[in-house]
Write an enzyme that holds these catalytic residues in place. Structure first.
Site, short mmCIF file in Angstrom:
data_model
loop_
_atom_site.label_atom_id
_atom_site.label_comp_id
_atom_site.label_asym_id
_atom_site.label_seq_id
_atom_site.Cartn_x
_atom_site.Cartn_y
_atom_site.Cartn_z
CG HIS A 171 8.13 -17.84 -45.46
ND1 HIS A 171 8.07 -18.37 -44.20
CD2 HIS A 171 9.01 -18.63 -46.14
CE1 HIS A 171 8.88 -19.42 -44.12
NE2 HIS A 171 9.44 -19.61 -45.29
CD GLU A 172 9.18 -19.56 -49.65
OE1 GLU A 172 10.43 -19.49 -49.70
OE2 GLU A 172 8.58 -20.51 -49.12
CG HIS B 292 13.57 -18.15 -46.95
ND1 HIS B 292 14.07 -18.50 -45.72
CD2 HIS B 292 12.49 -18.96 -47.15
CE1 HIS B 292 13.35 -19.47 -45.20
NE2 HIS B 292 12.38 -19.77 -46.05
CD GLU C 16 11.93 -22.50 -43.52
OE1 GLU C 16 10.97 -21.73 -43.77
OE2 GLU C 16 12.70 -22.91 -44.41
#
Length: 757
Positions: free
Chosen positions: A470-471, A475, A528
Site C-alpha cells: 500500500h505505502e 502511494h 487510499e
C-alpha cells in the site's frame, strides 16, 4: 493507514443523561481496549546523542500536537485545559475517592476516566478515526460535582468553574450539527469559521491556487461587513505575526486582495505561542543531528514554522528524503488533510521513531524489486512515473506520535511536486501494528466460524504485506500529467493515448493545481482506495510473498486472509457513513467499502454479504469470500478498476473521477446486500477503536530517561499529566487565550450558515 477493530457492543448506561441521542456511537465504552506502545528495547540501543536528538524532537512533536485541539472543535481547547488542570493537581486514584464520596458509582467514575483518556488520545472530543463526537457516559450534574469538588477547584475555584461553564454544554451536546466534523450544515470544524459553506471553501481554494499559496498550514475565517461583501481571512500558522518580514519569501503574500468580488486578507501567526515551543526544541535537536541532511532539514522546518512558509517545509522535506536510513526517524508539520472537510488543510502531527533492522531488511528487498513490480500494475507505461525514485522503506518502533491518532504505515511527504520528481519515504510502524490490530476470537464479527482461526493466525502477517505494498507501490506509483507555467508538458500530448477512451489525453493539471486542490473532498479517500487496491492486486504475486517469507500453502493463506480482511473491512466501514448527510467520515473506510462494492460487482459468487440472526437472537451478518475465485474473478475486476482509477487521476479528470468513486461509495438499501439496513447491524456489533498509551522522555542532567505507563485509561491520563512538567499551567493558559481570541467565529452551536452546505 489504519483499520478499526470489529466486534462487541456495549451498554449505554447513563449516556441517556447526555441527551436522547446518546447512543453507542457517541460514547467510549468503559471496557475500551487500551494498549501501551513498547519501544523500550529500541530506545535502549540508542547512543546518548541519539537519545538527546529523539528527546528534543519528541518535545517539539508533543508541543505541536496541542495545535490539533484548535483544529478540531471550538470547545476542545477548554476541555483539554480543564482535564489537564484537574489531573495535574490530583492523581486519578486520589480523585476516585472524592468522586465516590460525591455519589458516583465505580462505573460512572470509570466512564469519566475513559472520556478524559479519549480526549487526550484524539487530541479533542471527536474521534480521529471517523470524526464522530464522543461525550461523557455519565450524568452532567455528577461530572460537575467531581470537577467542582476536585483539588484543582479547591485551589483555583473561579478558574475551574469558569472553564467548566465555558465547555460543559458543548461537552455533552449531541445536537445534530455537532455530532460529526463537517462544513456548513453538515458538522462542526475549526478549519473554517462557523459561517463558511462548501462554496466559500471552493472560492478560497481558487484564490490560494491563484496566488500559488498552499492551504496546508491555513485556516479560513469569514466575516460579512457593513458593505455586505464577504471578507475572508486566510491565516497561516507561524511564530511571527505582524513583525517585519525583511528578506522573507512570505513578505509579498501578507496583504489584502480583491478576488472575484470578494475581499481576501492573508495574515499569519496562527498557533504562534505553541509553534514557538516547537521551534525551540527543533533548535536544540539540531545540536544532536547525525548529519548535515538532518541539520538542514531542521533549519528549514524552523524557517517554515517561524515564517508560515510551506515552501520552506518542502525544502526541509527534500533534505528529509535525502536522509536515508537514519537510526532515529522523524517528520513534523501540517501533514494529513483527512479531517479538513474540504480536504486541503493539514492537521499538525509529529512523530519520532527508531529503526527495527530485521523487518526493515524485508522492506528493503521489496524496494529493490519495486521497479519490476510496478510493471505488473494494470495501466500503460506512460501513466507511470518516468523514473522510480528509490525511497527509504523502514520498519520503525514509535517513540512519540503526536497528533489526533497513530497510523500503521505512512508514505510522505504529501507534496505532489516532490513525490513526482524527488521521491518519498515509506515507514511501517511495527510496534503500532503489534498492539493496535491484534484480534480476539470472541470479538471477531461477521466471519464464518471456519474462517476465524485462519484469520487470527494470518491477519498480522497479511497486514504487514498489505501495508508494505500500500505505502510503497500504492502511494508510490502513478504519474500526474502536468503542464507547467511555461506551457511545457511532462508527457507527450501527441502520442499518449487514454486506454479508457482510445483517444489522446484531453485533460491534465495546470501550474499551481495539485491532486488535493483538484479532487478536494474525495482526494484522500480516492487515493487510499487506489493504494489499497494496489496492495490486494500485488499480494497475488509469488515474488512479493517470498520477500515476506511466505511460500506454498502459507502464501495462499496470507493472500486469502488479506482479501478476506479487506471485504470484512468494507462491511465494518458502514459505521463511518452518516445517512442523514449521505457522507463518509473516514477516508480509509470509505475506500474499503468501495473495494467491497467492486468485488461484489464482479459476481460469480466471489464475495457474498448475507444478513443473518446471531446466536443472541439479534441481527447479524456473514461475509464470505470464495478463495478459489480470487485470481480468476477478483484479479480481473481489480485490474479494470485500478486502471480507471489511475487514468482519471493522471489526467486530472475530476468529473469522471467523482462519477466513478461516488457511484461505488453510495450506500443504499438496494438488494441483495441492503447496506443501509446492514449499517444498523454493524453499529450494533461494533467494537471501539483501541486507545494507545505512549511513553515520555525526560531529561535528567544530560541523560534521557524513558518513562513508561500502564495500559489503562489511568495510565494514559498519567502520561499526559507528566508530559509537560515545566510549563503545564502556561500551556493551559495559551490554549484558553487562543481559543477565546477566535471564539466569535463560532457564535453558537445552532447557528449553521445559510446557503449551500
Amino acid at each position: 493507514m489504519g483499520e478499526p477493530e470489529a466486534g462487541s457492543e456495549f451498554a449505554i448506561g447513563a449516556a441517556a443523561a447526555a441527551g436522547p441521542m446518546a447512543d453507542a456511537q457517541y460514547i467510549l465504552p468503559n471496557d475500551i481496549g487500551v494498549s501501551s506502545l513498547d519501544c523500550r528495547e529500541a530506545f535502549r540501543l540508542l547512543s546518548p546523542t541519539e537519545r538527546l536528538y529523539a528527546h528534543h524532537l519528541s518535545r517539539a512533536s508533543w508541543y505541536g500536537g496541542l495545535a490539533v485541539l484548535l483544529q478540531t472543535s471550538p470547545e476542545a481547547p477548554y476541555i483539554y485545559a480543564l482535564l489537564s488542570r484537574i489531573f495535574r493537581a490530583q492523581d486519578p486514584d486520589e480523585l476516585r475517592q472524592h468522586a465516590l464520596a460525591e455519589g458516583l458509582t465505580e462505573e460512572e467514575y470509570q466512564a469519566f476516566l475513559v472520556y478524559a483518556a479519549g480526549v487526550y488520545s484524539n487530541m479533542g472530543n471527536y474521534k480521529s478515526f471517523g470524526d464522530t463526537k464522543f461525550v461523557p457516559n455519565l450524568p452532567k450534574e455528577k461530572l460537575e460535582r467531581v470537577i467542582l469538588g476536585s483539588k484543582a477547584a479547591q485551589q483555583h475555584l473561579e478558574e475551574v468553574r469558569g472553564l467548566w461553564q465555558t465547555c460543559a454544554e458543548l461537552m455533552f451536546s449531541l445536537e445534530s450539527r455537532l455530532r460529526h466534523l463537517g462544513l456548513g450544515k453538515e458538522g462542526i470544524t475549526t478549519y473554517f469559521s462557523g459561517n463558511c459553506t462548501i462554496e466559500d471553501a471552493k472560492l478560497a481554494q481558487n484564490f490560494l491556487d491563484s496566488q500559488n499559496l498552499s492551504a496546508y498550514n491555513t485556516r479560513l475565517f469569514k466575516e460579512v461587513r457593513q458593505d455586505g461583501k464577504p471578507h475572508y481571512e486566510v491565516r497561516l500558522a507561524s511564530v511571527l505575526s505582524t513583525e517585519p518580514t525583511l528578506d522573507s519569501e512570505m513578505a509579498s503574500k501578507l496583504k489584502s486582495y480583491e478576488y472575484q468580488g470578494s475581499h481576501f486578507w492573508v495574515t499569519r501567526g496562527d498557533y504562534a505561542p505553541i509553534l514557538q515551543k516547537v521551534v525551540e526544541h527543533l533548535e536544540k535537536a539540531k545540536t544532536y543531528a547525525a548529519n548535515s541532511h538532518q541539520e538542514q532539514m531542521l533549519a528549514q522546518y524552523i524557517e517554515s514554522f517561524t515564517q508560515g512558509s510551506i515552501e520552506a517545509h518542502k525544502r526541509g522535506s527534500r533534505f528529509w528524503i535525502q536522509d536515508k536510513g537514519p537510526i532515529v526517524e522523524s517528520y513534523i508539520g501540517f501533514i494529513e488533510s483527512y479531517r479538513d472537510p474540504f480536504g486541503s488543510r493539514g492537521e499538525f502531527e509529529g512523530f519520532v521513531a527508531i529503526v527495527n533492522k530485521a523487518m526493515s531488511a524485508k522492506f528493503e528487498w521489496l524496494v529493490t524489486s519495486a521497479e519490476q513490480l510496478l510493471k505488473e500494475l494494470p495501466w500503460p507505461p506512460a501513466f507511470e512515473k518516468d523514473k522510480f525514485l528509490t525511497p527509504d522503506f523502514t520498519s520503525l518502533d514509535v517513540l512519540t506520535f503526536a497528533g489526533s491518532g497513530i497510523p500503521a504505515g505512512i508514505n510522505i511527504p504529501n507534496y505532489d511536486d516532490l513525490r513526482q520528481t524527488e521521491g518519498f519515504k515509506n515507514v511501517s510502524l511495527g510496534n503500532v501494528l503489534a498492539v493496535a490490530y491484534a484480534t480476539q476470537r470472541e470479538k471477531l464479527t461477521f466471519l464464518e466460524e471456519n474462517d476465524k482461526d485462519l484469520y487470527i493466525r494470518w491477519k498480522g502477517p497479511s497486514f504487514d504485506v498489505q501495508v508494505g505494498l500500500h505505502e510503497l507501490l500504492g502511494h508510490g506509483s502513478g504519474k500526474l500529467f502536468v503542464q507547467d507555467e511555461k506551457g511545457a508538458f511532462n508527457f507527450d500530448p501527441e502520442t499518449v493515448i487514454n486506454p479508457e477512451t482510445g483517444e489522446q489525453i484531453q485533460s491534465w493539471y495546470r501550474s499551481g493545481e495539485t491532486w488535493d486542490s483538484k479532487f478536494s473532498t474525495i482526494a484522500s479517500s480516492y487515493e487510499e482506495c487506489r493504494a489499497e487496491s494496489v496492495g490486494l492486486y500485488l499480494c497475488l504475486n509469488p515474488q512479493v510473498l517470498e520477500i515476506f517469507g511466505f511460500e506454498g500453502a502459507d502464501a495462499e493463506d496470507v493472500v486469502y486472509v488479506n482479501w478476506l480482511n479487506m471485504v470484512r473491512a468494507g462491511l465494518l466501514a458502514l459505521e463511518f457513513y452518516t445517512p442523514e448527510a449521505s457522507s463518509w467520515r473516514q477516508a480509509h473506510m470509505q475506500a474499503r467499502f468501495v473495494i467491497l462494492r467492486v468485488l461484489l460487482e464482479a459476481g460469480e459468487g466471489l464475495v457474498t454479504v448475507t444478513p443473518t440472526t446471531g446466536s443472541d437472537g439479534r441481527p447479524d451478518a456473514r461475509v464470505r469470500l470464495d478463495r478459489s475465485k480470487i485470481r480468476s474473478v477478483g484479479k480481473p475486476a481489480l485490474e479494470r478498476f485500478l486502471q480507471r482509477l489511475q487514468v482519471l487521476k493522471s489526467t486530472g479528470d475530476v468529473a469522471g473521477g467523482r462519477a466513478l468513486y461516488e457511484g461505488y461509495a453510495a450506500v443504499t438499501d438496494a438488494p441483495p446486500e441492503c447496506f443501509l439496513s446492514l449499517r444498523d447491524t454493524v453499529l450494533l456489533r461494533k467494537e471501539a477503536r483501541k486507545l494507545i498509551v505512549q511513553p515520555n522522555t525526560h531529561l535528567e542532567g544530560s541523560e534521557v530517561q524513558l518513562l513508561e505507563y500502564e495500559a489503562s485509561a489511568t495510565g494514559l491520563i498519567r502520561s499526559f499529566s507528566e508530559r509537560f512538567p515545566e510549563d503545564g499551567p502556561e500551556l493551559e493558559e495559551i490554549l484558553i487565550q487562543l481559543a477565546t481570541a477566535d471564539a466569535r467565529f463560532w457564535k453558537g452551536p445552532s447557528e449553521a450558515p445559510s446557503g449551500q452546505a
